[in-house]
Design a protein around this motif. Structure first.
Motif, PDB file in Angstrom:
ATOM      1  N   ALA A 176       0.807  -1.215   0.000  1.00 19.13           N
ATOM      2  CA  ALA A 176       0.000   0.000   0.000  1.00 19.13           C
ATOM      3  C   ALA A 176       0.846   1.274   0.000  1.00 19.13           C
ATOM      4  CB  ALA A 176      -0.945  -0.004   1.193  1.00 19.13           C
ATOM      5  N   ILE A 177       1.854   1.324   0.861  1.00 17.33           N
ATOM      6  CA  ILE A 177       2.636   2.567   0.988  1.00 17.33           C
ATOM      7  C   ILE A 177       3.421   2.850  -0.284  1.00 17.33           C
ATOM      8  CG2 ILE A 177       4.592   1.418   2.190  1.00 17.33           C
ATOM      9  CD1 ILE A 177       3.278   5.008   2.918  1.00 17.33           C
ATOM     10  N   ALA A 178       3.987   1.790  -0.908  1.00 21.27           N
ATOM     11  CA  ALA A 178       4.736   1.963  -2.155  1.00 21.27           C
ATOM     12  C   ALA A 178       3.785   2.377  -3.278  1.00 21.27           C
ATOM     13  CB  ALA A 178       5.445   0.663  -2.525  1.00 21.27           C
ATOM     14  N   GLY A 179       2.607   1.779  -3.307  1.00 19.05           N
ATOM     15  CA  GLY A 179       1.600   2.125  -4.305  1.00 19.05           C
ATOM     16  C   GLY A 179       1.157   3.567  -4.165  1.00 19.05           C
ATOM     17  N   LEU A 218      -5.856   6.449 -13.333  1.00 17.98           N
ATOM     18  CA  LEU A 218      -5.257   5.220 -12.809  1.00 17.98           C
ATOM     19  C   LEU A 218      -4.465   5.536 -11.546  1.00 17.98           C
ATOM     20  CD1 LEU A 218      -5.229   2.277 -13.834  1.00 17.98           C
ATOM     21  CD2 LEU A 218      -3.021   2.746 -14.852  1.00 17.98           C
ATOM     22  N   ALA A 219      -3.722   6.652 -11.596  1.00 15.80           N
ATOM     23  CA  ALA A 219      -2.932   7.073 -10.443  1.00 15.80           C
ATOM     24  C   ALA A 219      -3.850   7.400  -9.268  1.00 15.80           C
ATOM     25  CB  ALA A 219      -2.072   8.282 -10.802  1.00 15.80           C
ATOM     26  N   LEU A 220      -4.964   8.058  -9.569  1.00 18.84           N
ATOM     27  CA  LEU A 220      -5.930   8.402  -8.517  1.00 18.84           C
ATOM     28  C   LEU A 220      -6.496   7.135  -7.900  1.00 18.84           C
ATOM     29  CD1 LEU A 220      -7.430  10.696  -7.077  1.00 18.84           C
ATOM     30  CD2 LEU A 220      -9.235  10.495  -8.784  1.00 18.84           C
ATOM     31  N   ALA A 221      -6.793   6.144  -8.740  1.00 14.79           N
ATOM     32  CA  ALA A 221      -7.300   4.857  -8.254  1.00 14.79           C
ATOM     33  C   ALA A 221      -6.264   4.208  -7.339  1.00 14.79           C
ATOM     34  CB  ALA A 221      -7.625   3.946  -9.430  1.00 14.79           C
ATOM     35  N   GLY A 222      -4.991   4.285  -7.742  1.00 16.82           N
ATOM     36  CA  GLY A 222      -3.906   3.725  -6.937  1.00 16.82           C
ATOM     37  C   GLY A 222      -3.829   4.394  -5.577  1.00 16.82           C
ATOM     38  N   ILE A 223      -4.015   5.723  -5.565  1.00 15.24           N
ATOM     39  CA  ILE A 223      -3.974   6.485  -4.313  1.00 15.24           C
ATOM     40  C   ILE A 223      -5.130   6.052  -3.408  1.00 15.24           C
ATOM     41  CG2 ILE A 223      -4.265   8.786  -3.298  1.00 15.24           C
ATOM     42  CD1 ILE A 223      -2.844   9.890  -5.868  1.00 15.24           C
ATOM     43  N   ILE A 224      -6.342   5.961  -3.991  1.00 21.06           N
ATOM     44  CA  ILE A 224      -7.537   5.612  -3.206  1.00 21.06           C
ATOM     45  C   ILE A 224      -7.412   4.199  -2.645  1.00 21.06           C
ATOM     46  CG2 ILE A 224     -10.021   5.155  -3.365  1.00 21.06           C
ATOM     47  CD1 ILE A 224     -10.103   7.488  -5.466  1.00 21.06           C
ATOM     48  N   ILE A 225      -6.955   3.254  -3.491  1.00 20.30           N
ATOM     49  CA  ILE A 225      -6.824   1.863  -3.051  1.00 20.30           C
ATOM     50  C   ILE A 225      -5.799   1.756  -1.923  1.00 20.30           C
ATOM     51  CG2 ILE A 225      -6.046  -0.455  -3.752  1.00 20.30           C
ATOM     52  CD1 ILE A 225      -7.240   0.302  -6.581  1.00 20.30           C
ATOM     53  N   SER A 226      -4.659   2.454  -2.084  1.00 18.01           N
ATOM     54  CA  SER A 226      -3.605   2.425  -1.074  1.00 18.01           C
ATOM     55  C   SER A 226      -4.109   2.959   0.259  1.00 18.01           C
ATOM     56  CB  SER A 226      -2.413   3.268  -1.531  1.00 18.01           C
ATOM     57  OG  SER A 226      -1.881   2.746  -2.725  1.00 18.01           O
ATOM     58  N   ILE A 227      -4.799   4.105   0.206  1.00 20.30           N
ATOM     59  CA  ILE A 227      -5.301   4.724   1.437  1.00 20.30           C
ATOM     60  C   ILE A 227      -6.346   3.815   2.086  1.00 20.30           C
ATOM     61  CG2 ILE A 227      -6.651   6.667   2.352  1.00 20.30           C
ATOM     62  CD1 ILE A 227      -5.195   8.452   0.280  1.00 20.30           C
ATOM     63  N   ALA A 228      -7.236   3.250   1.253  1.00 16.30           N
ATOM     64  CA  ALA A 228      -8.275   2.360   1.771  1.00 16.30           C
ATOM     65  C   ALA A 228      -7.651   1.164   2.474  1.00 16.30           C
ATOM     66  CB  ALA A 228      -9.183   1.901   0.627  1.00 16.30           C
ATOM     67  N   GLU A 229      -6.587   0.614   1.885  1.00 13.60           N
ATOM     68  CA  GLU A 229      -5.915  -0.531   2.479  1.00 13.60           C
ATOM     69  C   GLU A 229      -5.294  -0.183   3.822  1.00 13.60           C
ATOM     70  OE1 GLU A 229      -3.090  -2.779   0.044  1.00 13.60           O
ATOM     71  OE2 GLU A 229      -4.511  -2.494  -1.586  1.00 13.60           O
ATOM     72  N   MET A 230      -4.692   1.014   3.875  1.00 14.48           N
ATOM     73  CA  MET A 230      -4.059   1.441   5.117  1.00 14.48           C
ATOM     74  C   MET A 230      -5.100   1.689   6.198  1.00 14.48           C
ATOM     75  SD  MET A 230      -0.729   3.695   4.128  1.00 14.48           S
ATOM     76  CE  MET A 230      -1.186   4.435   2.595  1.00 14.48           C
ATOM     77  N   ILE A 265      -8.022   0.205   6.395  1.00 12.80           N
ATOM     78  CA  ILE A 265      -8.495  -1.129   6.801  1.00 12.80           C
ATOM     79  C   ILE A 265      -7.471  -1.781   7.734  1.00 12.80           C
ATOM     80  CG2 ILE A 265      -8.945  -3.474   5.944  1.00 12.80           C
ATOM     81  CD1 ILE A 265     -10.177  -2.056   3.420  1.00 12.80           C
ATOM     82  N   ALA A 266      -6.179  -1.619   7.406  1.00 10.82           N
ATOM     83  CA  ALA A 266      -5.114  -2.191   8.229  1.00 10.82           C
ATOM     84  C   ALA A 266      -5.150  -1.599   9.632  1.00 10.82           C
ATOM     85  CB  ALA A 266      -3.758  -1.954   7.567  1.00 10.82           C
ATOM     86  N   VAL A 267      -5.375  -0.285   9.713  1.00 10.63           N
ATOM     87  CA  VAL A 267      -5.426   0.394  11.014  1.00 10.63           C
ATOM     88  C   VAL A 267      -6.636  -0.101  11.807  1.00 10.63           C
ATOM     89  CG1 VAL A 267      -5.845   2.624  12.140  1.00 10.63           C
ATOM     90  CG2 VAL A 267      -4.138   2.450  10.311  1.00 10.63           C
ATOM     91  N   ILE A 268      -7.787  -0.213  11.141  1.00 16.70           N
ATOM     92  CA  ILE A 268      -9.010  -0.690  11.805  1.00 16.70           C
ATOM     93  C   ILE A 268      -8.793  -2.118  12.322  1.00 16.70           C
ATOM     94  CG2 ILE A 268     -11.423  -1.375  11.418  1.00 16.70           C
ATOM     95  CD1 ILE A 268     -11.583   1.017   9.409  1.00 16.70           C
ATOM     96  N   TYR A 269      -8.174  -2.941  11.487  1.00 19.31           N
ATOM     97  CA  TYR A 269      -7.874  -4.331  11.832  1.00 19.31           C
ATOM     98  C   TYR A 269      -6.978  -4.382  13.065  1.00 19.31           C
ATOM     99  CZ  TYR A 269      -6.790  -9.241  10.852  1.00 19.31           C
ATOM    100  OH  TYR A 269      -6.652 -10.594  10.920  1.00 19.31           O
TER     101      TYR A 269
END
Ligand SMILES: [Zn+2]
Length: 107
Positions: A50-53, A74-86, A88-92
């Motif tokens: 996520a962070i590299a993405g 595509l870059a915006l999608a990458g940013i949104i996906i990365s942030i969403a993953e992070m 989710i990781a924090v919530i987890y």
């Protein structure tokens, strides 16, 4: 427009010059901007690291604006996906901590 072979004025939609019979050459349509490579890399990375993405996608978005390249979406999608993953990781992580505290309290 004018025929490049004989110079006679011909219809804009003509494919073949009615005067000399030569195929009409048209100016190549404006090339579609090439997709920024980093945008693709960032998008793919966002699914795995996520962070590299996120970093790649932010740089790619900047490059797309500067160079007029494609791939900003595509870059915006990458940013949104990365942030969403992070997120989710924090919530987890928080859920695990809360569960551990609850488990410790129950003992
Ligand atoms: Zn001609």
């Amino acid at each position: 427009m004018f025929c490049k072979n004989c110079g006679k004025e011909i219809d804009d939609k003509a494919v073949i010059c009615p005067n000399c019979g030569v195929a009409v050459e048209r100016e190549a349509p404006a090339a579609t901007p090439k997709t920024n490579t980093l945008a693709i890399v960032g998008f793919v990375l966002s699914f795995f690291v996520a962070i590299a993405g996120l970093v790649c996608s932010i740089i790619a978005r900047k490059q797309c604006k500067e160079r007029g390249e494609g791939g900003a979406g595509l870059a915006l999608a990458g940013i949104i996906i990365s942030i969403a993953e992070m997120v989710i990781a924090v919530i987890y992580f928080v859920i695990i901590i809360v569960a551990l505290i609850a488990a410790a309290g129950a003992m």
